[in-house]
Enzyme design. Sequence first.
Site, short mmCIF file in Angstrom:
data_model
loop_
_atom_site.label_atom_id
_atom_site.label_comp_id
_atom_site.label_asym_id
_atom_site.label_seq_id
_atom_site.Cartn_x
_atom_site.Cartn_y
_atom_site.Cartn_z
N ARG A 58 51.33 48.23 65.55
CA ARG A 58 49.69 48.47 65.48
C ARG A 58 50.02 46.85 66.37
O ARG A 58 50.48 45.92 66.23
CB ARG A 58 49.53 47.77 64.30
CG ARG A 58 50.58 47.51 62.82
CD ARG A 58 49.47 47.51 61.02
NE ARG A 58 50.21 46.33 60.42
CZ ARG A 58 51.08 46.63 59.77
NH1 ARG A 58 52.07 47.34 59.97
NH2 ARG A 58 51.14 45.19 59.50
N GLY A 74 54.46 47.63 72.56
CA GLY A 74 54.09 47.31 71.05
C GLY A 74 52.77 46.58 70.68
O GLY A 74 52.06 47.73 71.71
N HIS A 75 52.78 46.06 70.28
CA HIS A 75 50.83 45.88 69.38
C HIS A 75 50.22 45.60 70.26
O HIS A 75 50.90 44.49 71.64
CB HIS A 75 51.93 44.64 68.42
CG HIS A 75 51.64 42.90 69.07
ND1 HIS A 75 53.07 43.02 69.38
CD2 HIS A 75 50.86 42.45 69.52
CE1 HIS A 75 52.52 41.65 69.64
NE2 HIS A 75 52.16 41.74 70.01
N ASN A 76 48.44 45.95 70.38
CA ASN A 76 47.82 45.53 70.83
C ASN A 76 47.79 45.78 72.56
O ASN A 76 47.26 46.00 73.76
CB ASN A 76 47.70 43.70 71.16
CG ASN A 76 47.54 42.76 70.63
OD1 ASN A 76 47.10 43.54 69.43
ND2 ASN A 76 47.49 42.01 69.98
#
Length: 344
Positions: free
Chosen positions: A229, A250-252
Amino acid sequence: MADPRFYDNRGPFSLARLCARISVALPESADPDALVFDLAGLAQAGPAHLSFYDSRRASAAFLATSAGWCLVKKDAPRDGAPAATVLLPCLSVSRAFAILARLFYPEHELGIPAQETAIHPSARLGQGVVLAPHVVIGPNAEIGARTKIGAHAAIGRGVTIGRDCEIGPQASIAYAHLGDEVVVQSGARIGGSGFGFSSAPDGHFKIPQLGRVIVQDRVEIGANSAIDRGALADSVIGEGTKIDNLVQIGHNTVIGRHCILVAQVGISGSVAIGDGVVLGGMVGVADHVAIGDGARLAAKSGVTRSLEGGREYGGFPARPVREWRRETVMLGRLVKRDKRTNDE
């Protein structure tokens, strides 16, 4: 801003209290009793929010932000800062933000609820939902009509899953919203905490990850793949995208529509991938890069900079495939020539 379906905001807090918590001097022009209601990214923040700026990549968003307060580096130039934004200079922006995020959202990690039954009473299940043995569904989760969930799968608090989805055995889904006709294979992990730390000589300090994962319609996620997230923004998987087994996102990161990600692809945080992109097996993508629509990456390529769409790439660092193949042939010839010279 954090989604209240997943995170409980303990604010507001006075500006004076926040500055004291991170050992930052209160600006002379600032009201110590002003209330800060939440944390938000530069683009999403309003006058009641505190944001942060510590990278030149975000300079455009910083200049346009409406945040009431913003954490900045001590040596950051003041020129061009929004007039209505109070700057809070600090030694480490990431460490200060992490401390304040823990204050606003102390329960930010796994969000494990205490519940007496496997299916929480507040969960809502649509018509024709099929649950295999030992499925766990958290508070206020919503499962769409005709969705099937395999044995030992775990669906977290506030998660929404659309209609006609299939969730494999032992999959876990948290902090996420899934569309219709989504397939999640066995053991996939959706909504785990992004790998974000503030590092210093005294160790690595966890930065709370307060975003979500958004999976659009007709996406397939392979066995044992993981999608983290976002930190404040969302990680997004576009409509119709197909993800193979053992893929890390990975995040974003935002992935466009109808992409193909083959096994063991690894994507760092804050990556933007366009529509129709194909990543061959074991492709690695560095953080904060963009890959344009229709780009195709050969297996084991390494993406270290942004790539324009509509082209084929290969090698490490990834470059146009013809250039990569030509260099590979030339290198092979040089090795053979050197071998002949040594033999003579």
